[in-house]
Motif scaffolding. Structure first.
Motif, PDB file in Angstrom:
ATOM      1  N   ALA A   8      42.932  42.364  18.486  1.00 27.32           N
ATOM      2  CA  ALA A   8      44.039  43.319  18.620  1.00 27.32           C
ATOM      3  C   ALA A   8      45.204  42.698  19.386  1.00 27.32           C
ATOM      4  O   ALA A   8      46.374  42.857  18.992  1.00 27.32           O
ATOM      5  CB  ALA A   8      43.555  44.587  19.316  1.00 27.32           C
ATOM      6  N   THR A  12      48.739  41.957  17.534  1.00 27.50           N
ATOM      7  CA  THR A  12      49.939  42.584  18.098  1.00 27.50           C
ATOM      8  C   THR A  12      50.984  41.526  18.428  1.00 27.50           C
ATOM      9  O   THR A  12      52.166  41.675  18.100  1.00 27.50           O
ATOM     10  CB  THR A  12      49.583  43.395  19.361  1.00 27.50           C
ATOM     11  N   LEU A  16      54.665  41.175  16.610  1.00 29.28           N
ATOM     12  CA  LEU A  16      55.912  41.171  17.387  1.00 29.28           C
ATOM     13  C   LEU A  16      56.681  39.873  17.186  1.00 29.28           C
ATOM     14  O   LEU A  16      57.907  39.882  17.035  1.00 29.28           O
ATOM     15  CB  LEU A  16      55.613  41.390  18.873  1.00 29.28           C
ATOM     16  N   THR A  35      51.127  35.782  24.411  1.00 34.40           N
ATOM     17  CA  THR A  35      49.921  36.267  23.727  1.00 34.40           C
ATOM     18  C   THR A  35      48.760  35.290  23.918  1.00 34.40           C
ATOM     19  O   THR A  35      47.644  35.695  24.239  1.00 34.40           O
ATOM     20  CB  THR A  35      50.196  36.473  22.222  1.00 34.40           C
TER      21      THR A  35
END
Length: 127
Positions: A8, A12, A16, A35
């Motif tokens: 996840a 995500t 982005l 990230t």
């Protein structure tokens, strides 16, 4: 450590990053980097368990702790170089990525040199 959480976070971040890539490429690269760092720290607890297990196995097997430390250093260098190289490649800096990976290979060779020399001495001794 839950793979669904890691997935996840990764998805995500990727979403982005892709969304911002055309309008703000600097922010897109930053999101990719952040990230990756978040995922690394999320799984770092699992790394501690692995290191402890390897240490315990080393003690029980009678293998020199020097060798297990060397293996852990080599693995750490490989992971760090791969991460940094991938970040550079994602940012469009393939040349920097290649240099990081080359430096990692050299550092791994330097770290592993004592083991290679010990093996060569053992082979020569038995010839």
């Amino acid at each position: 450590m839950d793979i669904l959480s890691v997935a996840a976070i990764g998805l995500t971040g990727a979403f982005l990053s892709v969304s911002l890539k055309k309008e703000a490429p600097v922010f897109a690269a930053g999101i990719s980097l952040v990230t990756g760092i978040i995922i690394f720290f999320y799984v770092a607890g699992g790394l501690e368990e692995i290191i402890d297990t390897i240490g315990q196995m080393t003690k029980e097997s009678g293998i020199s702790p020097t060798y297990s430390a060397m293996v852990l250093k080599i693995a750490a260098v490989a992971y760090i170089c791969r991460f940094a190289g991938d970040v550079c490649a994602d940012a469009g800096e393939k040349a920097a990525s290649d240099k990081i990976e080359m430096a990692g290979r050299v550092i791994i060779a330097v770290i592993s040199a004592p083991v290679i020399l010990t093996l060569m001495e053992a082979v020569i001794k038995y010839i």
